[in-house]
Design a protein around this motif. Structure first.
Motif, mmCIF file in Angstrom:
data_model
loop_
_atom_site.group_PDB
_atom_site.id
_atom_site.type_symbol
_atom_site.label_atom_id
_atom_site.label_comp_id
_atom_site.label_asym_id
_atom_site.label_seq_id
_atom_site.Cartn_x
_atom_site.Cartn_y
_atom_site.Cartn_z
ATOM 1 N N HIS A 130 0.863 -1.177 0.000
ATOM 2 C CA HIS A 130 0.000 0.000 0.000
ATOM 3 C C HIS A 130 0.907 1.238 0.000
ATOM 4 O O HIS A 130 1.998 1.206 0.578
ATOM 5 N N VAL A 188 2.299 2.137 3.468
ATOM 6 C CA VAL A 188 2.640 0.957 4.245
ATOM 7 C C VAL A 188 3.460 1.338 5.477
ATOM 8 O O VAL A 188 4.304 2.228 5.427
ATOM 9 N N HIS A 234 6.942 4.913 7.279
ATOM 10 C CA HIS A 234 5.816 4.770 6.356
ATOM 11 C C HIS A 234 6.230 5.055 4.922
ATOM 12 O O HIS A 234 7.089 5.900 4.669
ATOM 13 N N ASP A 282 -5.007 -4.973 3.124
ATOM 14 C CA ASP A 282 -6.261 -4.257 2.907
ATOM 15 C C ASP A 282 -7.171 -5.103 2.024
ATOM 16 O O ASP A 282 -6.852 -6.252 1.699
ATOM 17 N N THR A 316 -0.416 -3.479 4.162
ATOM 18 C CA THR A 316 -0.496 -2.185 4.848
ATOM 19 C C THR A 316 0.485 -2.100 6.010
ATOM 20 O O THR A 316 0.853 -1.002 6.419
#
Length: 191
Positions: A92, A95, A106, A167, A173
Motif C-alpha cells: 500500500h 505501508v 511509512h 487491505d 499495509t
C-alpha cells in the motif's frame, strides 16, 4: 476402578495430541491465530459460540487463506529475484514498515531505505520461507523465514518472523520483520 489416562502423562507429546486434528484429505492445516478466526469456505461453517463478542461473519465475506499466503510467497520470490523494482506493487502507498528494533516508518521510501542499508552488509539476501500462518478474518499473515546474508567472508543464516496485514485489495499495509541482525554488527534501532 481404573482411572482414565491423564493427558500430558508418560508417552504423550504435543505432536501426538495434534495428529487427530490434521485433515486426512491432503489439505494443508492452517492454524487460526485468534479464537474468532473462521475456517476457509472449503472446510465448512464454524459452529456458533455464545461467548463470541465479535459480529458474525459469513464464509463468503472472507478471502481464502490461500490468497494471503500466495501474496507472501510472491513477495519473497520477487525479493529474491533480480526484479527488485517490482517489490513496490505488493505494498500500500502508506505501508507501515518496521525492521528489527527500528521505529515504524511509512511509505515506499522506507522500504527502499531498509533494503539499501541491508545491502551494505551483504551482497545478496535470500529468503527461505518455511511456513505461513494466516488469520483470514483479521487479514493477517505471519511468515517464518530463514534469511541468508551472503558476504565475501561467507554466508550468515538468521531466523526471522514477518507479520503482514492486508487491505481489501490484498496490498500489504503493515510489514513488520522481527529479526536479530546483531551477528552482522548492525544496530537497526537508528534505521
Amino acid at each position: 476402578m481404573a482411572l482414565p489416562p491423564v493427558r500430558g502423562g508418560a508417552g504423550h507429546t504435543a505432536r501426538a495430541a495434534r495428529a487427530d486434528r490434521r485433515p486426512r484429505d491432503g489439505r494443508t492445516l492452517v492454524r487460526p491465530l485468534s479464537p474468532w478466526a473462521r475456517p476457509c469456505a472449503t472446510t465448512g461453517p464454524r459452529p456458533a459460540r455464545s461467548t463470541d463478542s465479535r459480529p458474525s461473519t459469513t464464509e463468503t465475506d472472507l478471502m481464502p487463506h490461500t490468497e494471503l499466503k500466495r501474496v507472501v510467497e510472491r513477495l519473497y520470490a520477487t525479493l529474491d529475484s533480480a526484479d527488485r523494482p517490482s517489490v513496490g506493487r505488493f505494498f500500500h502507498p502508506d505501508v507501515e514498515v518496521r525492521f528489527g528494533n527500528s521505529a515504524a516508518a511509512h511509505g515506499p521510501q522506507a522500504l527502499l531505505r531498509i533494503g539499501g542499508r541491508l545491502r551494505r552488509f551483504a551482497t545478496e539476501l535470500v529468503h527461505d520461507l518455511r511456513q505461513v500462518f494466516v488469520d483470514v478474518e483479521a487479514r493477517t499473515a505471519i511468515a517464518e523465514i530463514d534469511m541468508t546474508y551472503r558476504q565475501a567472508s561467507g554466508d550468515l543464516r538468521v531466523p526471522a518472523t514477518s507479520v503482514f496485514r492486508f487491505d481489501d485489495d490484498l496490498l500489504i499495509t503493515h510489514y513488520h520483520v522481527y529479526i536479530d541482525v546483531s551477528a552482522l554488527g548492525v544496530d537497526t534501532a537508528t534505521w
